[in-house]
Design a protein around this motif. Structure first.
Motif, PDB file in Angstrom:
ATOM      1  N   ARG A  74      -4.290   0.054  -1.937  1.00 30.72           N
ATOM      2  CA  ARG A  74      -3.988  -1.135  -1.125  1.00 30.72           C
ATOM      3  C   ARG A  74      -4.135  -2.403  -1.975  1.00 30.72           C
TER       4      ARG A  74
ATOM      5  N   ARG B 165       2.019   2.413  12.210  1.00 30.71           N
ATOM      6  CA  ARG B 165       1.010   3.334  12.755  1.00 30.71           C
ATOM      7  C   ARG B 165       1.316   3.681  14.213  1.00 30.71           C
TER       8      ARG B 165
ATOM      9  N   GLU C 134      -4.106   5.371   3.537  1.00 29.89           N
ATOM     10  CA  GLU C 134      -3.635   4.289   2.675  1.00 29.89           C
ATOM     11  C   GLU C 134      -4.063   4.562   1.240  1.00 29.89           C
TER      12      GLU C 134
ATOM     13  N   LEU D  17       2.213  -2.927   9.125  1.00 29.93           N
ATOM     14  CA  LEU D  17       1.448  -1.681   9.047  1.00 29.93           C
ATOM     15  C   LEU D  17       1.040  -1.202  10.435  1.00 29.93           C
TER      16      LEU D  17
ATOM     17  N   THR E  61       0.847  -1.188   0.000  1.00 28.53           N
ATOM     18  CA  THR E  61       0.000   0.000   0.000  1.00 28.53           C
ATOM     19  C   THR E  61       0.886   1.243   0.000  1.00 28.53           C
TER      20      THR E  61
ATOM     21  N   LEU F 149       1.429   4.859   1.694  1.00 30.99           N
ATOM     22  CA  LEU F 149       1.098   5.503   2.967  1.00 30.99           C
ATOM     23  C   LEU F 149       1.396   6.991   2.880  1.00 30.99           C
TER      24      LEU F 149
END
Length: 402
Positions: free
Chosen positions: A310, A289, A307, A285, A199, A201
């Protein structure tokens, strides 16, 4: 005589080669594949008697084992419906099988679409399977679905189409991608994860501005974003050593303005992250975060994380990978085991969350141009290999025989 000629007539290859050239001339952005879709539908309608179903942004074609059957209680069903709902009455039939091709093009440097990934070839191969099925004289033991999917490049197409799996009781699904750097025409297989999850970010931190002479009076996110980047690099090393393959790529950083009298108060960190397998990727992920949240809280900054595009991991099922090996062997097509997943992502993984299946590669040649570059064009030399593999997977494979 080469065994594959028993399956695929040379005329089929000539027809789809011309089709691919036509598709190559009309590349379209993801979710805008209007001309492409129409050309493919028109081709199948003109050259086959397959059932064509228009689903708006995408379509599928079906070759039925038999059109309809009547059961003991005089009710009439499609074979696939009977096999799914009343299996004891239809033991000679199997759940439907599906094959997928993507239709969209890649965005070039100038923002214009171009078939720099080979989707024109993928769609042509699936049409070649349609031609083969239409010409096949022996009855099938299962319905065969050909899914022509949009928007693979942005990870949206398979998610849009995957409802068909449950609606039609599809029991297994296959797809392929051409792969530069591998021997021409060699089938590439892998148990487990074939292509990584990924993904984009966008990490956005916001503080408060101040006069450049008094930076202590404001909150500048630059130091927090720079520190976060270094922390994610350390996290990536830890995951690779203890949990599985992950990778972070810095795409860009954006901070402040061109006003040299004002300290920065707004910044973005843009990354692409990927990982082998859904669980490893999910954990990776989650840790990123957490790091961002702790850093933002420590520096009293507002935080938002977005995101972008994805992709799930493409996690093959062992039984279907073995069928691919057996089919390649029976058709005298060389195949090799990939030692590790492809780092790029493929939205085919959405289908594999719904049913059994497998994704495989076919080599473009060791020195072939790389995907997503302006010099790339799908190699017509692998059209026959690809159609032969799909065709072989449509029939029973036992003890290495297609």
């Amino acid at each position: 005589m080469d065994k594959r000629e028993q399956y695929i007539d040379k005329q089929i290859i000539e027809q789809i080669m011309e089709l691919r050239k036509q598709l190559h001339r009309i590349p379209e952005h993801s979710m805008q594949e209007v001309k492409t879709k129409q050309l493919l539908m028109d081709f199948l309608k003109s050259h086959t008697a397959l059932e064509i179903v228009d689903c708006g942004a995408w379509f599928y074609a079906v070759k039925r084992a038999y059109d309809r059957v009547t059961t003991e209680n005089d009710k009439t069903f499609h074979v696939s419906e009977v096999a799914a709902e009343i299996p004891e009455q239809m033991t000679e039939y199997k759940p439907p099988i599906a094959f997928r091709a993507d239709m969209d093009a890649v965005c070039g440097k100038d923002g214009k679409p171009g078939h720099f990934c080979g989707h024109d070839g993928h769609s042509s191969v699936l049409c070649g399977l349609g031609l083969y099925l239409d010409s096949r004289k022996d009855p099938l033991t299962q319905d065969v679905y050909l899914i022509f999917q949009p928007a693979e490049e942005i990870g949206k197409g398979a998610e849009l189409c995957r409802s068909l799996i449950k609606e039609t009781h599809i029991g297994e699904i296959y797809g392929f991608h051409n792969i530069p750097g591998k021997s021409l025409g060699t089938v590439l297989v892998k148990d487990g994860t074939f292509a990584c999850a990924s993904t984009g970010l966008e990490i956005h931190m916001t503080g408060t501005p101040s006069h450049a002479a008094y930076p202590e009076a404001g909150r500048n996110p630059g130091y927090a974003l720079a520190g976060l980047l270094l922390q994610i690099e350390e996290l990536t090393e830890q995951f690779n050593e203890t949990k599985g393959f992950v990778r972070m790529t810095l795409i860009g950083m954006e901070l402040g303005s061109e006003n040299y009298g004002v300290a920065a108060s707004d910044g973005y960190l843009r990354l692409t992250v990927r990982g082998e397998g859904e669980q490893v990727f999910h954990d990776y992920l989650a840790e990123i975060r957490k790091l961002a949240e702790v850093m933002a809280q420590k520096e009293a900054l507002e935080l938002s994380i977005k995101e972008i595009e994805r992709f799930p991991s493409t996690d093959n099922h062992a039984e279907q990978v073995q069928k691919i090996r057996a089919c390649a062997a029976s058709q005298q097509i060389p195949y090799m085991e990939l030692p590790e997943p492809m780092r790029w992502s493929e939205d085919f993984g959405w289908y594999l969350q719904e049913t059994k299946g497998a994704f495989f590669g076919i080599g473009d040649g060791e020195d072939y141009a790389q995907l997503h570059t302006e010099h790339f064009e799908f190699p017509d030399a692998i059209l026959e290999t690809a159609v032969t593999m799909f065709a072989g997977l449509c029939v029973d494979i036992k003890e290495g025989e297609c």
